[in-house]
Design an enzyme around this catalytic site. Structure first.
Site, mmCIF file in Angstrom:
data_model
loop_
_atom_site.group_PDB
_atom_site.id
_atom_site.type_symbol
_atom_site.label_atom_id
_atom_site.label_comp_id
_atom_site.label_asym_id
_atom_site.label_seq_id
_atom_site.Cartn_x
_atom_site.Cartn_y
_atom_site.Cartn_z
ATOM 1 N N HIS A 29 -6.199 -2.894 6.566
ATOM 2 C CA HIS A 29 -5.489 -3.736 5.595
ATOM 3 C C HIS A 29 -4.370 -4.544 6.250
ATOM 4 O O HIS A 29 -3.670 -5.289 5.568
ATOM 5 C CB HIS A 29 -4.915 -2.880 4.456
ATOM 6 N N TYR B 118 0.818 -1.208 0.000
ATOM 7 C CA TYR B 118 0.000 0.000 0.000
ATOM 8 C C TYR B 118 0.854 1.261 0.000
ATOM 9 O O TYR B 118 0.374 2.327 -0.407
ATOM 10 C CB TYR B 118 -0.998 -0.021 1.167
#
Length: 731
Positions: free
Chosen positions: A409, A254
């Site tokens: 996440h 990410y």
């Protein structure tokens, strides 16, 4: 004179765009006309930029040939309408850049036609029909994708805006970008005013629209949040999502994704509001983040921690942009070598600078190195310990993930580790259970197995207590707790990481030391793994190892399940594990060898007394075949309050398929022992050639504390947390 004045010096320009209709206040604010005025000579003289010019031409010309196609939104990720709107923002962006560089009016005409069609569609849209549990977008199933669309499309629009009639400008301003900026900010306040990559993209989109439309309110909201108090917005995103070392809270995958809005918007803030000194903010953390992104890769591919796809590399638009912008700001020649590896740059002044200096031979190797990257805004939430045996693509890399949760996440994997060696992943992390943009797999969204398997602790290489996951499987609980890095050192003798986790399981404290140990005559460093568990009551402790390869030898007897394939458990990921065999190793025979490509790996276990080993594979209870079938082993001890797991991974030998020749397929280790003294763990490795290596790991991390131990009649004295003692044959 702008900082890109070098583009104009002493050269004949392309035919510049006709700007007869230019009105005051319409000149581009993102890529100013002077910045984009590359010369014909420059555009073709530097191979990397010339190749990108040709590539973008091909893509945009293909879009022009296909015509303006702006469909009613209908499909989730991977579906036709989703992909068409992605193609459209790419085409609008590319057409705008080509118009500025080449002066060819057809590119401006195409971008205008696309945007005017969106001006008809966008005001009619409500929430996307395929939206599920995500924040709904209008063009796409989630608003994140709408923000990405805006970031790209507004750049293309900015490049052509001054060539449009006042009526067309007003139509596109007021029916596409202004309502889009309003929707992405006030229209989804809970999504915009938060600290998360979705909000980063939204802030970048709203701010870039604000600069293009000369709307100071949009810019201020983008920088400081909807209440303009600085608690949210782009500056708060920089302050709270990165550690002082430039490590991004959600992990490398990410970080890759988030880098584009961070550095792209920063580049345009610098161009429009240089007084912000955005690239100096927090000690230049955005520039650190570019380098950190690169450091968190192996052979160019990002370490697949948390919700990550294993196939994402530096060859992605986010990093093409980041490398180019980072180089323009820093002139760091190491970034040129990354651009060379990528084989691409971007069609901007930054990209031209990269191509020019790369062609001039200014590149220097990127300094890949062992390092500890702290996590958390203050650098006190653990971190990532990266251990590299060398700088090349095939040199060994061990990564200890001692980092924080990483928000929604993140995975429940405290003190997890992975290993790359000989060009391959050897000790693996599953990453995310998702087929990105594959419509047949739940529309390309995260699969339910992402929750039931990929995030669960047993899907990682770390301690599991009573077949449950860290923090009871609740990420918001885990987000408040992080490992503590107790020790980090990298020397020619060894690279060592020790970290401790408290709070992942009630009443359980565990400490893990991972050592990358170079040994003369061994193909790659050995890995020593010492996991010490202290509990407040008897429990079942599991230590999984997920490995890549085919087993070639097992040192202890097995009870294999040949007639049926039982499932290991019922929840927390255990319901997805097939049990192929079990065994009970002793101190003398606890070894498993597998082969990966042309190299062998022997994993030696000194498990707690009474421990068993489970050999299994992922994929049980998976009727839709959503999971990859991957092998694992689990060391298990039941009814223990405290436990120590001591393991050694040894790379060795070679298999030459062409020559049908095998060398050193047997381990070169003939002895592996562990002794616990009153203040240290001592591990001894005896090699087949008579050498021995003794490693001392003190309980204390105090560098000045003195320690002493006697092992096999040999007295050892040392200071600091770690020491290595080598003995030749006969000593």
């Amino acid at each position: 004179m702008t900082r890109f004045a070098f583009l104009l010096a002493g050269s004949a320009l392309f035919v510049t765009p006709a700007l007869a209709q230019t009105a005051p206040g319409t000149q581009p604010t993102l890529f100013r006309a002077s910045e984009m005025a590359a010369t014909a000579k420059d555009a073709t003289a530097y191979p990397l930029f010339n190749a990108e010019l040709k590539r973008v031409r091909r893509e945009v010309d293909k879009a022009i040939k296909a015509g303006v196609i702006v469909p009613q939104p209908k499909d989730p990720g991977g579906g036709y309408t989703h992909e068409q709107h992605k193609r459209n923002y790419t085409a609008i962006y590319g057409a705008g850049l080509l118009f500025r560089i080449t002066g060819e009016q057809r590119y401006a005409d195409f971008a205008k036609a696309e945007l005017l069609e969106y001006a008809k569609l966008y005001p009619t849209l409500g929430n996307h029909p395929a939206a599920s549990d995500q924040r709904p977008g209008r063009l796409f199933w989630q608003s994140l994708n709408d923000a990405v669309w805006a970031v790209y499309a507004v750049q293309g629009y900015d490049a052509i805006r001054d060539s449009l009639s006042a009526a067309d400008r007003a139509t596109i301003d007021d029916k596409v970008f202004r309502p889009m900026a309003t929707f992405l900010s006030a229209g989804q306040a809970e999504e915009f005013d938060q600290i998360h990559n979705h909000a980063t993209w939204a802030c970048a989109a709203v701010g870039m629209i604000g600069y293009t439309l000369r709307d100071k309110d949009f810019v201020e909201v983008a920088l400081k949040g909807l209440h303009r108090d600085g608690k949210f917005g782009f500056l708060a995103q920089i302050d709270q999502l990165f550690s002082p070392d430039g490590y991004y809270v959600e992990g490398p995958y990410y970080q890759r994704y988030a880098m584009l809005p961070f550095v792209l918007f920063a580049r345009f803030i610098e161009a429009n509001q240089p007084e912000q000194k955005i690239f100096e903010h927090r000690g230049g953390v955005l520039l650190k983040a570019i380098r950190t992104s690169i450091q968190t890769t192996y052979d160019g591919f990002f370490f697949p921690f948390n919700d990550a796809m294993p196939d994402k590399s530096l060859k992605t638009d986010e990093l093409y942009q980041s490398v180019a912008i980072g180089y323009e700001v820093t002139k760091d020649p190491a970034l040129l070598s990354i651009a060379q590896w990528q084989g691409r740059t971007v069609l901007t002044p930054d990209g031209l600078m990269v191509a020019r200096d790369l062609a001039a031979g200014k590149a220097k190797p990127f300094p890949f190195a062992s390092q500890f990257l702290s996590d958390g805004p203050k650098g006190d939430m653990g971190g990532l310990a990266i251990m590299r045996s060398g700088p090349s693509d095939t040199d060994q890399v061990l990564v200890a993930k001692n980092a924080a949760m990483g928000m929604g996440h993140g995975h429940f994997d405290k003190l997890n580790w992975i290993l790359y060696d000989n060009g391959h992943a050897i000790v693996t992390d599953y990453g995310a259970a998702r087929f990105l943009n594959v419509e047949s797999k739940d529309g390309g969204r995260y699969l339910k197995e992402n929750e039931s398997w990929a995030k669960q602790t047993v899907a990682h290489n770390t301690l599991v207590v009573n077949e449950t996951s860290n923090f009871g499987g609740k990420w918001k609980v885990g987000d408040k707790l992080a490992p503590k890095q107790l020790f980090w050192a990298s020397t020619p003798q060894a690279t060592v990481s020790t970290a401790e986790m408290v709070g992942a399981y009630p009443g359980v404290r565990y400490r893990r030391t991972l050592i990358q140990l170079p040994v003369d005559g061994i193909e790659s460093p050995m890995i020593v793994d010492l996991l010490d568990v202290t509990g407040d009551k008897p429990a079942t402790y599991d230590l999984p190892l997920h490995y890549a390869g085919q087993i070639t030898a097992i040192g202890f007897p097995l009870q294999s399940n040949t007639a049926e394939r039982p499932v290991l458990g019922k929840a927390a990921g255990y319901q997805h594990i097939w049990v192929d065999a079990t065994g009970t190793p002793t101190a003398d025979n606890g070894a498993i060898t597998w082969i990966n490509d042309n190299r062998f790996y022997t994993y030696r276990m000194i498990a707690p007394a009474g421990a068993s080993v489970i050999l299994g594979e992922s994929g049980a209870n998976d009727p839709r075949f959503n999971l990859r079938r991957e092998p694992l082993l689990i060391e298990r001890v039941t009814g223990a309050t405290n436990a120590q797991f001591v393991n050694l991974l040894e790379p060795h030998g070679n298999y030459d398929a062409g020559e049908e020749k095998t060398t050193a397929s047997n381990s070169r280790v003939k002895g592996f022992a562990h002794v616990r003294t009153n203040d240290a763990d001592v591990v001894t490795i005896k090699l087949a050639d008579g050498r021995s290596i003794t490693l001392a790991i003190a309980f204390s991390a105090d560098a000045n504390a003195a320690h002493s131990a006697t092992v096999d009649g040999r007295k050892l004295d040392w200071k600091d947390h770690f020491a290595r003692f080598d003995a030749a044959k006969g000593n």
